[in-house]
Enzyme design. Structure first.
Site, PDB file in Angstrom:
ATOM      1  CG  ASP A 102      -2.064   1.023   1.022  1.00  0.00           C
ATOM      2  OD1 ASP A 102      -2.558   1.142  -0.108  1.00  0.00           O
ATOM      3  OD2 ASP A 102      -2.429   1.704   2.000  1.00  0.00           O
ATOM      4  CB  CYS A 156     -19.310 -11.417  -9.458  1.00  0.00           C
ATOM      5  SG  CYS A 156     -18.122 -10.430  -8.531  1.00  0.00           S
ATOM      6  CB  CYS A 159     -23.952 -11.490  -7.313  1.00  0.00           C
ATOM      7  SG  CYS A 159     -24.025 -10.291  -5.962  1.00  0.00           S
ATOM      8  CB  CYS A 208     -17.020   4.061   2.291  1.00  0.00           C
ATOM      9  SG  CYS A 208     -18.620   3.448   1.734  1.00  0.00           S
TER      10      CYS A 208
HETATM   11  C1  B12 Z   1      -6.218   4.543  -5.317  1.00  0.00           C
HETATM   12  C2  B12 Z   1      -6.756   3.562  -4.297  1.00  0.00           C
HETATM   13  C3  B12 Z   1      -8.039   3.769  -3.816  1.00  0.00           C
HETATM   14  C4  B12 Z   1      -8.960   4.848  -4.355  1.00  0.00           C
HETATM   15  C5  B12 Z   1      -9.593   4.372  -5.675  1.00  0.00           C
HETATM   16  C6  B12 Z   1     -10.082   2.922  -5.649  1.00  0.00           C
HETATM   17  C7  B12 Z   1     -10.309   2.327  -7.030  1.00  0.00           C
HETATM   18  N1  B12 Z   1     -11.066   1.256  -7.076  1.00  0.00           N
HETATM   19  O1  B12 Z   1      -9.792   2.802  -8.009  1.00  0.00           O
HETATM   20  C8  B12 Z   1      -9.951   5.027  -3.186  1.00  0.00           C
HETATM   21  C9  B12 Z   1      -9.420   6.089  -2.236  1.00  0.00           C
HETATM   22  C10 B12 Z   1     -11.378   5.388  -3.585  1.00  0.00           C
HETATM   23  C11 B12 Z   1      -9.842   3.661  -2.524  1.00  0.00           C
HETATM   24  C12 B12 Z   1     -10.841   3.104  -1.780  1.00  0.00           C
HETATM   25  C13 B12 Z   1     -10.737   1.848  -1.187  1.00  0.00           C
HETATM   26  N2  B12 Z   1      -9.633   1.091  -1.089  1.00  0.00           N
HETATM   27 CO1  B12 Z   1      -7.996   1.497  -2.030  1.00  0.00          CO
HETATM   28  N3  B12 Z   1      -6.366   1.679  -2.919  1.00  0.00           N
HETATM   29  C14 B12 Z   1      -5.965   2.485  -3.846  1.00  0.00           C
HETATM   30  C15 B12 Z   1      -4.535   2.156  -4.270  1.00  0.00           C
HETATM   31  C16 B12 Z   1      -3.573   3.141  -3.585  1.00  0.00           C
HETATM   32  C17 B12 Z   1      -4.301   2.156  -5.766  1.00  0.00           C
HETATM   33  C18 B12 Z   1      -5.382   1.404  -6.572  1.00  0.00           C
HETATM   34  C19 B12 Z   1      -5.122   1.486  -8.034  1.00  0.00           C
HETATM   35  O2  B12 Z   1      -3.988   1.607  -8.486  1.00  0.00           O
HETATM   36  N4  B12 Z   1      -6.135   1.459  -8.800  1.00  0.00           N
HETATM   37  C20 B12 Z   1      -5.952   1.508 -10.236  1.00  0.00           C
HETATM   38  C21 B12 Z   1      -7.117   0.920 -10.910  1.00  0.00           C
HETATM   39  C22 B12 Z   1      -6.814   0.893 -12.407  1.00  0.00           C
HETATM   40  O3  B12 Z   1      -7.186  -0.411 -10.442  1.00  0.00           O
HETATM   41  P1  B12 Z   1      -8.594  -1.094 -10.041  1.00  0.00           P
HETATM   42  O4  B12 Z   1      -9.572  -0.079  -9.704  1.00  0.00           O
HETATM   43  O5  B12 Z   1      -8.281  -2.142  -9.036  1.00  0.00           O
HETATM   44  O6  B12 Z   1      -8.964  -1.703 -11.468  1.00  0.00           O
HETATM   45  C23 B12 Z   1      -8.840  -3.058 -11.792  1.00  0.00           C
HETATM   46  C24 B12 Z   1     -10.170  -3.653 -12.188  1.00  0.00           C
HETATM   47  O7  B12 Z   1     -10.913  -2.682 -12.858  1.00  0.00           O
HETATM   48  C25 B12 Z   1      -9.733  -4.772 -13.126  1.00  0.00           C
HETATM   49  N5  B12 Z   1     -10.596  -4.895 -14.279  1.00  0.00           N
HETATM   50  C26 B12 Z   1     -10.276  -4.521 -15.500  1.00  0.00           C
HETATM   51  N6  B12 Z   1     -11.277  -4.833 -16.333  1.00  0.00           N
HETATM   52  C27 B12 Z   1     -12.240  -5.418 -15.607  1.00  0.00           C
HETATM   53  C28 B12 Z   1     -13.484  -5.921 -15.960  1.00  0.00           C
HETATM   54  C29 B12 Z   1     -14.318  -6.464 -14.978  1.00  0.00           C
HETATM   55  C30 B12 Z   1     -15.647  -7.004 -15.381  1.00  0.00           C
HETATM   56  C31 B12 Z   1     -13.897  -6.492 -13.600  1.00  0.00           C
HETATM   57  C32 B12 Z   1     -14.795  -7.043 -12.539  1.00  0.00           C
HETATM   58  C33 B12 Z   1     -12.624  -5.978 -13.255  1.00  0.00           C
HETATM   59  C34 B12 Z   1     -11.818  -5.457 -14.258  1.00  0.00           C
HETATM   60  O8  B12 Z   1      -8.424  -4.443 -13.590  1.00  0.00           O
HETATM   61  C35 B12 Z   1      -8.001  -3.209 -13.053  1.00  0.00           C
HETATM   62  C36 B12 Z   1      -6.509  -3.235 -12.744  1.00  0.00           C
HETATM   63  O9  B12 Z   1      -5.819  -3.740 -13.798  1.00  0.00           O
HETATM   64  C37 B12 Z   1      -4.392   0.688  -3.710  1.00  0.00           C
HETATM   65  C38 B12 Z   1      -2.989   0.349  -3.189  1.00  0.00           C
HETATM   66  C39 B12 Z   1      -2.039   0.009  -4.290  1.00  0.00           C
HETATM   67  N7  B12 Z   1      -0.834   0.457  -4.181  1.00  0.00           N
HETATM   68  O10 B12 Z   1      -2.428  -0.646  -5.247  1.00  0.00           O
HETATM   69  C40 B12 Z   1      -5.442   0.632  -2.584  1.00  0.00           C
HETATM   70  C41 B12 Z   1      -6.276  -0.651  -2.458  1.00  0.00           C
HETATM   71  C42 B12 Z   1      -6.802  -1.003  -3.822  1.00  0.00           C
HETATM   72  N8  B12 Z   1      -7.373  -0.217  -1.621  1.00  0.00           N
HETATM   73  C43 B12 Z   1      -7.780  -1.098  -0.773  1.00  0.00           C
HETATM   74  C44 B12 Z   1      -8.893  -0.923   0.088  1.00  0.00           C
HETATM   75  C45 B12 Z   1      -9.001  -1.874   1.262  1.00  0.00           C
HETATM   76  C46 B12 Z   1      -9.824   0.098  -0.163  1.00  0.00           C
HETATM   77  C47 B12 Z   1     -11.193   0.289   0.503  1.00  0.00           C
HETATM   78  C48 B12 Z   1     -11.945  -1.006   0.785  1.00  0.00           C
HETATM   79  C49 B12 Z   1     -10.978   1.098   1.799  1.00  0.00           C
HETATM   80  C50 B12 Z   1     -12.271   1.537   2.445  1.00  0.00           C
HETATM   81  N9  B12 Z   1     -12.918   0.708   3.244  1.00  0.00           N
HETATM   82  O11 B12 Z   1     -12.680   2.652   2.259  1.00  0.00           O
HETATM   83  C51 B12 Z   1     -11.919   1.186  -0.535  1.00  0.00           C
HETATM   84  C52 B12 Z   1     -12.665   0.338  -1.566  1.00  0.00           C
HETATM   85  C53 B12 Z   1     -13.241   1.143  -2.688  1.00  0.00           C
HETATM   86  C54 B12 Z   1     -13.482   0.277  -3.910  1.00  0.00           C
HETATM   87  N10 B12 Z   1     -14.688  -0.243  -4.044  1.00  0.00           N
HETATM   88  O12 B12 Z   1     -12.552   0.073  -4.695  1.00  0.00           O
HETATM   89  C55 B12 Z   1      -6.994  -2.390  -0.894  1.00  0.00           C
HETATM   90  C56 B12 Z   1      -7.846  -3.421  -1.649  1.00  0.00           C
HETATM   91  C57 B12 Z   1      -7.787  -4.823  -1.090  1.00  0.00           C
HETATM   92  C58 B12 Z   1      -8.655  -5.764  -1.891  1.00  0.00           C
HETATM   93  N11 B12 Z   1      -8.991  -6.869  -1.284  1.00  0.00           N
HETATM   94  O13 B12 Z   1      -9.033  -5.519  -2.999  1.00  0.00           O
HETATM   95  C59 B12 Z   1      -5.706  -1.890  -1.671  1.00  0.00           C
HETATM   96  C60 B12 Z   1      -5.098  -2.915  -2.594  1.00  0.00           C
HETATM   97  C61 B12 Z   1      -4.698  -1.452  -0.601  1.00  0.00           C
HETATM   98  C62 B12 Z   1      -3.923  -2.630  -0.023  1.00  0.00           C
HETATM   99  N12 B12 Z   1      -2.638  -2.762  -0.343  1.00  0.00           N
HETATM  100  O14 B12 Z   1      -4.464  -3.427   0.703  1.00  0.00           O
HETATM  101  N13 B12 Z   1      -8.661   3.064  -2.836  1.00  0.00           N
HETATM  102  S1  SF4 Z   2     -21.706  -7.925  -4.244  1.00  0.00           S
HETATM  103 FE1  SF4 Z   2     -21.900  -9.500  -5.832  1.00  0.00          FE
HETATM  104  S2  SF4 Z   2     -21.204  -8.456  -7.694  1.00  0.00           S
HETATM  105 FE2  SF4 Z   2     -20.484  -7.214  -5.995  1.00  0.00          FE
HETATM  106  S3  SF4 Z   2     -18.407  -7.957  -5.636  1.00  0.00           S
HETATM  107 FE3  SF4 Z   2     -19.783  -9.110  -4.282  1.00  0.00          FE
HETATM  108  S4  SF4 Z   2     -20.271 -10.975  -5.409  1.00  0.00           S
HETATM  109 FE4  SF4 Z   2     -19.417  -9.519  -6.886  1.00  0.00          FE
HETATM  110  S1  SF4 Z   3     -18.635   5.072  -1.864  1.00  0.00           S
HETATM  111 FE1  SF4 Z   3     -18.390   3.299  -0.539  1.00  0.00          FE
HETATM  112  S2  SF4 Z   3     -19.794   1.798  -1.455  1.00  0.00           S
HETATM  113 FE2  SF4 Z   3     -19.388   3.329  -3.023  1.00  0.00          FE
HETATM  114  S3  SF4 Z   3     -17.634   2.547  -4.187  1.00  0.00           S
HETATM  115 FE3  SF4 Z   3     -16.831   3.932  -2.615  1.00  0.00          FE
HETATM  116  S4  SF4 Z   3     -16.313   2.510  -0.953  1.00  0.00           S
HETATM  117 FE4  SF4 Z   3     -17.731   1.388  -2.280  1.00  0.00          FE
END
Ligand code: B12
Ligand code: SF4
Ligand code: SF4
Length: 338
Positions: A102, A156, A159, A208
């Protein structure tokens, strides 16, 4: 990690990043482990569960704000300690090895996905089969040659519960979060908190969990009793009365932009507007203080909180600062639950 690099660029282009730096700052580096450790051949990924049950919280009338589960204790510190032991062994075996968790050096979820630890949920989190998504991720990048992992298939299925459960509709496509709406980012972003999402923030003060607590594979498995030492809530009025140094110490585990306590105070004021009680003298005194605060950002959010609590008689309607004027001209309706 070609997909991650593409996604980082794509999200910037689609204006979904809302000023986030993290892995977006140097995308080529954060998606190429061989730039982190010279001669890197493998990445060992570790995950630590934070799926604790809700601790028992006694309702003693204090105004409380909720902390997201991943921040209830220092999970990253504990995970790093374990990964450091792995790295030390690799070094004893003659390899180079460095720990990352992280710290924005690497896109952690993608590396965990490549390591075959889980699948990408529609909520963008990485889910471990049989255990759900409440895990933090870290890794060791090493020159050791290790076997390839197998991909975990999508779990998933049909869902899609997380999508409508998001309070701000931030899950704009499967696996894609719009940071302009995600409460987890809005709480961290400096500046004025977008008024459109203040009500939806509810009592959240850091992170969140909504898109995870509704997720069947996450809800169903992996809960464990929370140790007594975890911190799941904070006392809003108590924190708002602290000095910057004291407040900084009280939230030392949280990511706070430039460690500027203005942003923590701003968030506390919004929570106060959402769950505080206008009949409590402490609430009135706190708002009085913040309506005269030297920082206009805090006066602005105090205006919002006071109006929401029906305490508009406290407002300084002649405050000339443009940020405050904007708030005074756009007062929120009285909170329904008063
Ligand atoms: C920036 C960041 C955030 C941002 C943006 C999150 C986001 N989803 O983009 C914010 C501040 C909002 C955030 C929130 C949270 N985060 Co954060 N965050 C990061 C950080 C620093 C970078 C993430 C990143 O580079 N994203 C880049 C984008 C491109 O990646 P992605 O969103 O995962 O996209 C992937 C998918 O889209 C997938 N994909 C591509 N095509 C498709 C198609 C389909 C159908 C699907 C399903 C997927 C898929 O491929 C992409 C990557 O190649 C990492 C730490 C790190 N160094 O990696 C932690 C990290 C992702 N966060 C983490 C956590 C715990 C959270 C929160 C749960 C914290 C909380 N309770 O508030 C929330 C969850 C929000 C959410 N639903 O994602 C954990 C996730 C653990 C896990 N089990 O996944 C990480 C890995 C930190 C860690 N080292 O533990 N986070
Ligand atoms: S709520 Fe359902 S769709 Fe969303 S991540 Fe969990 S299993 Fe996948
Ligand atoms: S606002 Fe909360 S529920 Fe919505 S994507 Fe961000 S972490 Fe998930």
């Amino acid at each position: 990690m070609h997909r991650a690099l593409q996604q980082l660029r794509h999200r910037e282009e689609r204006e979904l990043t809302n000023g986030m730096k993290f892995t977006y700052l140097r995308p080529e580096r954060s998606t190429n482990p061989s730039l982190l450790v010279e001669g890197a051949r493998s990445v060992i990924v570790g995950m630590r569960s934070y799926a604790y049950d809700d601790p028992i919280v006694v309702n003693d009338g204090t105004v409380r704000a909720r902390i997201a589960r991943y921040a209830w204790e220092d999970h990253y510190g504990i995970l790093k300690t374990s990964l450091t032991a792995v790295a030390a062994q690799l070094r004893r075996d003659g390899h180079r090895a460095t720990v990352f968790a992280d710290d924005n050096s690497i896109v952690d979820r993608e590396i965990a996905w490549l390591a075959g630890l889980g699948w990408y949920g529609r909520n963008a989190n990485l889910l471990v089969p049989g255990k759900g998504s409440m895990f933090v991720i870290g890794c060791v990048v090493t020159t050791a040659d290790l076997p390839f992992a197998e991909e975990v298939p999508d779990g998933c299925g049909t869902c899609s519960r997380c999508i409508p459960a998001c309070p701000t509709n931030a899950i704009v496509e499967s696996g894609v979060i719009d940071a302009n709406r995600c409460l987890s980012w809005l709480l961290q972003k400096p500046g004025i908190f977008n008024a459109e999402y203040r009500e939806a923030l509810g009592d959240r003060i850091y992170g969140c969990d909504e898109c995870q607590v509704v997720c069947p594979p996450t809800k169903k498995f992996g809960t464990q009793p929370a140790p007594e030492t975890v911190q799941s809530h904070v006392n809003v009025l108590a924190l708002l009365s602290l000095s910057d140094t004291e407040l900084d110490a009280a939230c030392d585990r949280w990511y706070v932009h430039d460690r500027d306590m203005t942003w923590v105070r701003r968030n506390l004021l919004i929570v106060l507007g959402n769950v505080g009680q206008p009949s409590h003298s402490d609430t009135v005194e706190t708002l009085r203080r913040y309506l005269s605060h030297e920082r206009p950002e805090l006066r602005a959010h105090a205006v919002w909180a006071a109006a929401r609590l029906g305490l508009s008689h406290l407002l300084h309607t002649d405050d000339p600062h443009p940020m405050v004027v904007t708030e005074l001209q756009n007062l929120p309706p009285l909170r329904g639950t008063l």
